[in-house]
Design a protein around this motif. Structure first.
Motif, PDB file in Angstrom:
ATOM      1  N   ILE A  26      -5.419   1.233 -13.144  1.00 13.89           N
ATOM      2  CA  ILE A  26      -5.020   1.883 -11.891  1.00 13.89           C
ATOM      3  C   ILE A  26      -6.202   1.937 -10.926  1.00 13.89           C
ATOM      4  N   VAL A  70      -6.300   0.138  -7.225  1.00 15.05           N
ATOM      5  CA  VAL A  70      -6.493   0.913  -6.002  1.00 15.05           C
ATOM      6  C   VAL A  70      -7.795   0.513  -5.307  1.00 15.05           C
ATOM      7  N   SER A  71      -8.834   0.231  -6.078  1.00 13.27           N
ATOM      8  CA  SER A  71     -10.100  -0.163  -5.450  1.00 13.27           C
ATOM      9  C   SER A  71     -10.013  -1.565  -4.847  1.00 13.27           C
ATOM     10  N   LEU A  75      -7.572  -2.417  -3.051  1.00 11.16           N
ATOM     11  CA  LEU A  75      -6.969  -2.170  -1.746  1.00 11.16           C
ATOM     12  C   LEU A  75      -7.886  -1.403  -0.792  1.00 11.16           C
ATOM     13  N   HIS A  76      -8.697  -0.492  -1.338  1.00 10.24           N
ATOM     14  CA  HIS A  76      -9.517   0.362  -0.478  1.00 10.24           C
ATOM     15  C   HIS A  76     -10.717   0.844  -1.274  1.00 10.24           C
ATOM     16  N   GLY A 135     -10.658   3.768  -3.776  1.00 12.37           N
ATOM     17  CA  GLY A 135     -10.202   3.522  -5.131  1.00 12.37           C
ATOM     18  C   GLY A 135     -11.318   3.614  -6.148  1.00 12.37           C
ATOM     19  N   LEU A 155     -11.393   7.275  -6.950  1.00 16.98           N
ATOM     20  CA  LEU A 155     -10.240   7.609  -7.783  1.00 16.98           C
ATOM     21  C   LEU A 155     -10.363   7.023  -9.188  1.00 16.98           C
TER      22      LEU A 155
END
Length: 151
Positions: free
Chosen positions: A68, A72-73, A75-76, A79, A82
């Motif tokens: 995950i 997410v990283s 994409l941005h 991430g 997170l």
């Protein structure tokens, strides 16, 4: 049917009130929700404790957190924070969470270098930018891992 809820054959049937309330309904709850094995919070704490203590559950939880976090990283940049938080959240202690977050940052750097392919050497020559990339890859997940100290 008699008032007691049994018919002529002697079999008992639930009255309309009993059928509407159901056998698992907690009468003390405000909204009439069904509670079977405790509250949602208690069940989530039990699952989290299992993920932190049992080796097999821990490995699955860490693998899920890494996947995950990588998605997410990709994409941005947030991430990275997170991903570090997710990895540390399933760790048994803050210290292991911080080490896991640094490992996640290293994995992100490796995936980034592999994604660059043959251009990786060209990117390494852009010296000031590379410092920022490496510092972000380790620092942002480390920042996210500090959430483990609050939970």
């Amino acid at each position: 049917m008699s008032a007691s809820g049994s018919d002529e054959n002697g079999t008992s049937e639930a009255t309309e009130v009993e059928a509407a309330s159901g056998p698992f309904e907690n009468e003390d709850s405000e909204n009439g929700s069904v509670e079977r094995d405790g509250t949602v919070l208690e069940r989530s704490r039990t699952v989290l404790e299992r993920a932190r203590t049992e080796p097999r559950s821990h490995a699955v939880a860490v693998a899920g957190a890494v996947v995950i976090g990588l998605l997410v990283s990709w994409l941005h940049w947030f991430g990275l924070v997170l991903g570090g938080a997710f990895v540390a959240f399933v760790s048994p202690s803050l210290r292991r969470g911080v080490v896991g977050a640094v490992g996640f940052g290293f994995l992100v750097l490796v995936v980034f270098a592999l994604a660059l392919g043959g251009s990786a050497w060209t990117v390494l020559e852009t010296t000031p930018v590379v410092y920022l990339v490496v510092a972000s890859a380790f620092g942002l997940p480390l920042l996210g891992s500090l959430v483990r100290g609050t939970v």
